[in-house]
Design a protein around this motif. Structure first.
Motif, mmCIF file in Angstrom:
data_model
loop_
_atom_site.group_PDB
_atom_site.id
_atom_site.type_symbol
_atom_site.label_atom_id
_atom_site.label_comp_id
_atom_site.label_asym_id
_atom_site.label_seq_id
_atom_site.Cartn_x
_atom_site.Cartn_y
_atom_site.Cartn_z
ATOM 1 N N GLY A 46 -11.702 -10.352 1.754
ATOM 2 C CA GLY A 46 -12.198 -11.028 3.342
ATOM 3 C C GLY A 46 -11.293 -10.351 4.034
ATOM 4 N N LEU A 49 -11.559 -6.909 4.282
ATOM 5 C CA LEU A 49 -12.932 -6.246 5.007
ATOM 6 C C LEU A 49 -12.192 -6.445 6.675
ATOM 7 C CD1 LEU A 49 -15.230 -4.999 4.629
ATOM 8 C CD2 LEU A 49 -16.403 -7.187 4.795
ATOM 9 N N GLY A 50 -11.883 -7.491 6.815
ATOM 10 C CA GLY A 50 -11.172 -7.532 8.576
ATOM 11 C C GLY A 50 -10.190 -5.998 8.557
ATOM 12 N N PHE A 118 -12.692 -13.018 6.310
ATOM 13 C CA PHE A 118 -13.432 -11.789 7.689
ATOM 14 C C PHE A 118 -13.118 -12.197 8.520
ATOM 15 C CE2 PHE A 118 -17.086 -9.519 10.009
ATOM 16 C CZ PHE A 118 -16.578 -8.503 9.447
ATOM 17 N N THR A 119 -13.647 -13.568 9.389
ATOM 18 C CA THR A 119 -13.302 -13.875 10.344
ATOM 19 C C THR A 119 -12.244 -14.167 10.967
ATOM 20 O OG1 THR A 119 -15.971 -14.754 9.863
ATOM 21 C CG2 THR A 119 -14.566 -15.700 12.096
ATOM 22 N N THR A 121 -9.505 -12.504 9.724
ATOM 23 C CA THR A 121 -8.974 -11.573 10.616
ATOM 24 C C THR A 121 -9.278 -10.651 11.448
ATOM 25 O OG1 THR A 121 -8.713 -11.112 8.229
ATOM 26 C CG2 THR A 121 -8.772 -9.621 9.311
#
Length: 208
Positions: A46, A49-50, A118-119, A121
């Motif tokens: 995650g 991905l960010g 993800f969030t 990042t």
């Protein structure tokens, strides 16, 4: 085509930036301690991905698009900040318990962990500063084509972040028994929560 010196500079700068403790790596260690290797590498996915999202922003000039669609990007920033605040609360109020080394992780927990990485990042000021401020100083972005982005920068970014993240994950796994102590877990998770809270407030202040 990028010069070899630019590639080396990018790998070095990214590696150093990733290795500096921040919301992402702190959360990665905490999750690896509590959930084990699978949880740790899921969160790392995650986080990566960010990073790739911000890399794309920088390479394709989406920073300029953000200037013309500032409201949309402001809402995204606020959303990421609010989610970081929620995660911060979850970490600070974490209730330590005995760590089960062979505990099975269900799919929903892994999806939540991936989304968290993800969030984190997206709301990490350090990541934003690297890709939108430092990266243009390291690489001449005008010379980066779609092919260079997809065949060079993306694989390099993934490789460097996996290498750095793996060090943090493996380090966390080695000290899991020590951190099974409730006081140690409280210190780790509350530290992660405080760092996330600071990152969220920083994002909110920049959006005002």
């Amino acid at each position: 085509m990028l010069e070899p010196t630019q590639i080396i500079a990018y790998v070095t700068a990214l590696g150093l930036a990733a290795a500096i403790p921040g919301p992402g790596m702190t959360a990665l260690v905490a999750r690896s301690v509590s959930g084990g290797a699978i949880t740790g590498f899921t969160m790392l996915a995650g986080l990566i991905l960010g990073d790739l999202i911000y890399l794309s922003f920088a390479v394709f000039g989406l920073a300029l698009v953000a200037h013309h669609f500032s409201f949309l990007f402001t809402m995204i920033s606020w959303g990421a900040s609010l989610y970081l605040l929620w995660l911060s609360w979850q970490f600070v109020t974490f209730n330590p318990e005995a760590i089960e080394i062979n505990k099975k992780i269900n799919r929903s927990e892994l999806v939540t962990t991936l989304l968290s990485g993800f969030t984190i990042t997206l709301g990490n000021p350090k990541t934003i500063a690297f890709y939108l401020a430092i990266l243009p100083l390291v690489i001449t972005l005008d010379t980066v084509s779609l092919q260079i982005w997809g065949l060079l920068l993306v694989p390099l970014t993934i490789t460097v972040l996996i290498a750095v993240g793996s060090i943090f994950i493996l380090g966390a796994l080695r000290v899991r028994k020590f951190l099974a102590n409730q006081n140690a877990q409280l210190l780790l998770f509350r530290s992660a929560g405080i760092i996330m809270f600071a990152a969220a407030i920083s994002m909110i202040l920049k959006s005002i």
